[in-house]
Scaffold this motif. Structure first.
Motif, PDB file in Angstrom:
ATOM      1  N   HIS A 109      -0.365  -2.018   8.127  1.00 32.99           N
ATOM      2  CA  HIS A 109      -1.283  -1.646   7.033  1.00 32.99           C
ATOM      3  C   HIS A 109      -2.571  -2.448   7.162  1.00 32.99           C
ATOM      4  CE1 HIS A 109       0.040  -5.190   4.437  1.00 32.99           C
ATOM      5  NE2 HIS A 109       1.085  -5.047   5.220  1.00 32.99           N
ATOM      6  N   VAL A 117      -0.003  -2.261   1.242  1.00 34.90           N
ATOM      7  CA  VAL A 117       1.200  -1.913   1.988  1.00 34.90           C
ATOM      8  C   VAL A 117       1.420  -0.401   1.897  1.00 34.90           C
ATOM      9  CG1 VAL A 117       2.305  -4.160   1.773  1.00 34.90           C
ATOM     10  CG2 VAL A 117       2.638  -2.452  -0.028  1.00 34.90           C
ATOM     11  N   PRO A 118       2.092   0.199   2.886  1.00 34.70           N
ATOM     12  CA  PRO A 118       2.221   1.662   2.895  1.00 34.70           C
ATOM     13  C   PRO A 118       2.804   2.256   1.621  1.00 34.70           C
ATOM     14  CG  PRO A 118       2.796   0.791   5.035  1.00 34.70           C
ATOM     15  CD  PRO A 118       2.598  -0.402   4.130  1.00 34.70           C
ATOM     16  N   GLU A 121       0.034   2.364  -0.861  1.00 34.07           N
ATOM     17  CA  GLU A 121      -0.945   3.397  -0.510  1.00 34.07           C
ATOM     18  C   GLU A 121      -0.419   4.794  -0.821  1.00 34.07           C
ATOM     19  OE1 GLU A 121      -3.998   3.001   2.993  1.00 34.07           O
ATOM     20  OE2 GLU A 121      -2.178   3.991   3.705  1.00 34.07           O
ATOM     21  N   ALA A 130      -5.007   7.482   3.281  1.00 34.26           N
ATOM     22  CA  ALA A 130      -4.181   6.834   4.294  1.00 34.26           C
ATOM     23  C   ALA A 130      -4.711   7.116   5.694  1.00 34.26           C
ATOM     24  CB  ALA A 130      -2.735   7.308   4.173  1.00 34.26           C
ATOM     25  N   THR A 133      -7.667   4.661   6.168  1.00 35.21           N
ATOM     26  CA  THR A 133      -7.290   3.259   6.408  1.00 35.21           C
ATOM     27  C   THR A 133      -6.632   3.090   7.772  1.00 35.21           C
ATOM     28  OG1 THR A 133      -5.169   3.494   5.241  1.00 35.21           O
ATOM     29  CG2 THR A 133      -7.062   2.757   3.943  1.00 35.21           C
ATOM     30  N   PRO A 152       3.343   5.072  12.125  1.00 36.77           N
ATOM     31  CA  PRO A 152       3.820   4.782  10.774  1.00 36.77           C
ATOM     32  C   PRO A 152       5.340   4.812  10.650  1.00 36.77           C
ATOM     33  CG  PRO A 152       3.221   7.089  10.950  1.00 36.77           C
ATOM     34  CD  PRO A 152       2.904   6.475  12.286  1.00 36.77           C
ATOM     35  N   GLU A 167       7.461  -0.388   3.674  1.00 41.70           N
ATOM     36  CA  GLU A 167       6.725   0.112   4.836  1.00 41.70           C
ATOM     37  C   GLU A 167       6.571   1.621   4.847  1.00 41.70           C
ATOM     38  OE1 GLU A 167       7.754  -1.438   8.750  1.00 41.70           O
ATOM     39  OE2 GLU A 167       8.976  -2.960   7.749  1.00 41.70           O
ATOM     40  N   ARG A 183      -1.260   9.520   8.591  1.00 40.50           N
ATOM     41  CA  ARG A 183      -1.373   8.233   9.292  1.00 40.50           C
ATOM     42  C   ARG A 183      -1.420   8.428  10.806  1.00 40.50           C
ATOM     43  NH1 ARG A 183       2.486   5.831   4.690  1.00 40.50           N
ATOM     44  NH2 ARG A 183       0.874   4.838   3.436  1.00 40.50           N
TER      45      ARG A 183
END
Length: 745
Positions: A109, A117-118, A121, A130, A133, A152, A167, A183
């Motif tokens: 992340h 943190v995922p 998000e 996402a 980022t 991811p 995560e 992601r």
């Protein structure tokens, strides 16, 4: 830096226009040991084994000898350009074939700039955020020479005891699919050959999030239907977005460890899905087949892992030590070895490494990216979920009030969350710094820790009570520390630690209004003064811009817009808990919640304290009933579902309108609700907007009794609602075409 001319490299570069290059000539020149080297990934000696159990480590000289002999395909998690430059120079200039290395890292992340943190998000319910980022993280990481990320994580997590929930993207399949694809697009960009793109890795394949008891690395036992409906779709979404790498999971599924599961890796992944990328083991997962009890020794573990379809061995060294002999004995066919090597070489070609092996390694070390801090602040703002705001306590005024910031998370530390291996030189913004910067008169803020994360502080409670009594409002910063969330961080009790709960009770007893600021990497079971506080914000681990983002929401510079990607249970004993559960044969009647001989607890309602999708803004949003374009959905037709939402409040707000369906009668039990769509809308005061979703029969499918995808006609309920626990349904009939039969796929 000069490189010797190599005929093999020239050949590969010349074939770059082919789609894809075969690499047959290069593979034909390789020894078995060199082929196995392309399947062996290690941490550089200088990096140690951060975040993982210690393994046997060669000396630096031994590792350089392995590079010269072509026995290493790449390194992971080694910091600094100088180390990578030297390793690449040796691999390309001093090895026989000059095949370039691939450098990998856990870029989970953010890199230098740390984003939420995922799981946090995912609370934005904005996959495009996402993607942005992940793109920024890739730009920063590739400037440090990394071209492959072990992200991811797309595991569905429905047991809050599991620490690695932090995560992923939460409990829902539909939401998880959107974030998985986003992601991958962010990391990989439009072309992997570009210098600022990274190979993304969908992990952990598969069903890692279903570990029994929420215990990390534990066994998994579930039906194939559940595997295909819940745990595999996010992987399909990631690969559909172009993901070219998959990491195996530590767990077994029904007795077969994933790393040695040919049905999972060959039959499903490569056979059914047509995946032609690389499969990498998780850290020493091949060696762990011995502890699983399915391999007799390291040689046996190597054979099982490789023949199941695991291309690359991470860190254990098993492939290097045992695969050549297995090929020599005929137990591993040479054609299988060549196929795996070809897949690895193809990835390196796609990344442009054969054309420019020093790309990304020829710059200067950079530890700060000011241009990404604004994105970090935006992502953190939009990840915050307001669960409660009784009496419109929030937003707070910036002037006139005395504020006490109390709790173990008021100051520095525990801001970034797990898996932040490469943070930049600039420290993250603390809550104290963010609140002070927002206040007209910073001297009106008093800061007291009150307690440690899991231990009391001498005099802490009395100092906290004194600060609360002297204030007009209390900001109570409580929750989980970084060490309580992440890999190997399973918890049997997902409540607050006793020391923090005691702090909350003491502060609440002063009678002052309390705003709880939760720091967490999972759903929590809230109790007492924390649960009953008039205002409650879930602030997760928000990263580099934590303090500013929280202050932006507290003082109304931005309206909270996050929604829960996980259900918050009432009690720890409810987990695993998720909204999309099947009905039982003895449901609890809504009109008789205390009925006996029903599927209910004696000491708690079944429902979540805060359901999946819940979250408030600073507006006052009202939903009209769902309006359907038709009451019948033709087999090959579409159905429009419209929700009219109105902001009756006095402040701007962002609403996340959610679409849920339920199949009333099917050949197998179906969830009581399933998310099928969502849309964010901005609503000024007094504004209304109509949000329309479109459904087809393909949105209503499931895995049938025969294990194959199916759609069945019949009656369905549909909701447009602010969460999985609200709204009244409309209904429609999916018609059976006269040209189709029941169960038509």
């Amino acid at each position: 830096m000069r490189f010797k001319p190599l005929a093999t490299l020239a050949l590969v570069a010349a074939s770059a226009a082919a789609a894809p290059p075969s690499f047959d000539t290069l593979i034909a020149r390789m020894t078995v040991e060199e082929k196995v080297g392309q399947l062996s990934l290690f941490a550089p000696v200088s990096a140690g084994t951060v975040g993982n159990p210690a393994t046997r480590q060669p000396s630096a000289a031994e590792q350089r000898d392995d590079l010269r002999a072509g026995r290493i395909t790449g390194f992971f998690n080694g910091q600094g350009l100088a180390i990578k430059r030297e390793a690449q120079r040796i691999a390309v200039n001093e090895s026989r074939l000059g095949i370039p290395l691939l450098f990998a890292a856990d870029v989970i992340h953010g890199f230098r700039t740390v984003f939420p943190v995922p799981l946090a998000e995912a609370a934005s319910w904005d996959p495009a955020l996402a993607e942005r980022t992940a793109r920024a993280a890739a730009v920063e990481a590739t400037a440090d020479g990394f071209r492959w990320t072990f992200a991811p994580m797309v595991d569905i997590a429905r047991d809050a005891r599991w620490g690695r929930s932090v995560e992923g993207s939460g409990e829902d399949v539909f939401l998880g699919r959107q974030f998985a694809a986003a992601r991958v697009r962010g990391f990989q960009g439009t072309d992997l050959a570009h210098a600022d793109t990274m190979l993304a890795t969908a992990k952990h394949f598969a069903a890692y999030g279903a570990a029994e008891g929420g215990l990390d690395y534990n066994t998994v036992d579930l039906s194939e239907r559940q595997l295909r409906e819940v745990y595999l779709p996010p992987f399909q979404a990631a690969l559909g977005a172009g993901g070219a790498a998959v990491m195996t999971s530590f767990n077994d599924i029904a007795g077969v460890p994933s790393n040695a599961n040919p049905w999972l890796l060959d039959t499903v992944l490569r056979g059914e899905w047509g995946f032609d990328g690389v499969v990498v083991s998780d850290y020493t997962a091949d060696e762990e087949l011995i502890a699983h009890g399915v391999a007799a020794d390291a040689r046996d573990a190597t054979r099982l892992s490789f023949l199941a379809g695991t291309d690359i061995s991470m860190q254990s060294g098993l492939y290097r030590d045992h695969l050549p002999a297995l090929v020599a004995s005929g137990e591993v066919p040479m054609v299988r070895l060549d196929d795996a090597v070809r897949r690895v070489l193809r990835i390196k070609q796609r990344l442009g490494l054969f054309d420019a092996p020093m790309r990304g390694l020829d710059g200067a070390d950079r530890t700060d990216w000011p241009e990404h801090r604004a994105l970090a602040r935006e992502a953190a703002q939009r990840s915050i979920v307001m669960l409660k705001n009784d009496g419109a306590l929030l937003p707070l005024p910036k002037a006139g009030q005395r504020i006490a910031l109390i709790g173990p998370f008021a100051g520095a530390g525990d801001l970034l969350g797990p898996w932040t291996l490469f943070p930049g030189a600039r420290p993250p913004v603390t809550l104290e710094d963010g609140v002070r910067a927002a206040l007209t008169d910073p001297s009106r803020l008093t800061v007291v820790r009150g307690s440690g994360i899991d231990t009391p502080l001498r005099g802490g409670l009395s100092a906290a009570v004194a600060a609360a009594r002297a204030a007009d409002v209390v900001l109570l910063a409580v929750g989980e520390g970084e060490a309580m969330s992440g890999e190997a961080r399973s918890r049997t009790d997902i409540s607050l630690p006793a020391a923090q709960q005691a702090l909350a009770e003491a502060v609440a007893a002063t009678g002052k209004p309390v705003v709880v600021l939760l720091r967490n990497g999972r759903a929590l079971a809230l109790k007492g003064a924390v649960r009953d506080a008039p205002a409650l914000l879930v602030t997760w681990f928000l990263g580099s811009e934590t303090g500013h983002a929280v202050a932006d929401v507290l003082f109304g510079d931005t309206s909270p817009s996050g929604r829960l990607p996980v259900s918050f249970p009432r009690e720890p004993g409810q987990v695993p808990y998720y909204y999309a559960h099947p009905p039982t044969g003895r449901p609890v009647p809504a009109s008789q919640p205390d009925s006996f001989y029903k599927a209910r607890y004696l000491d708690s309602p079944n429902e979540a304290l805060y359901p999946f999708g819940h979250g408030l803004g600073y507006g006052d949003v009202h939903y009209g009933p769902p309006v359907l374009s038709h009451t019948r959905l033709p087999w090959n037709g579409t159905l429009r579902v419209t929700a009219r939402v109105t902001n009756r409040g006095t402040r701007d707000t962002t609403e996340v309108v959610q679409l849920y369906v339920r199949d009333r009668v099917a050949s197998v039990t179906r969830p009581v609700r399933e998310l099928k769509g969502f849309r964010q809308v901005h609503l000024p005061p007094g504004a209304s907007e109509s949000v329309t979703f479109t459904l087809t029969r393909h949105d209503l499918g499931f895995v049938g009794r025969d294990g194959r995808p199916t759609v069945e006609p019949g009656d369905f309920d549909v909701w447009t609602a602010p969460s999985a626990g609200e709204g009244a349904p409309a209904s429609f009939l999916l018609e059976l075409s006269t040209q189709h039969h029941v169960g038509q796929r």
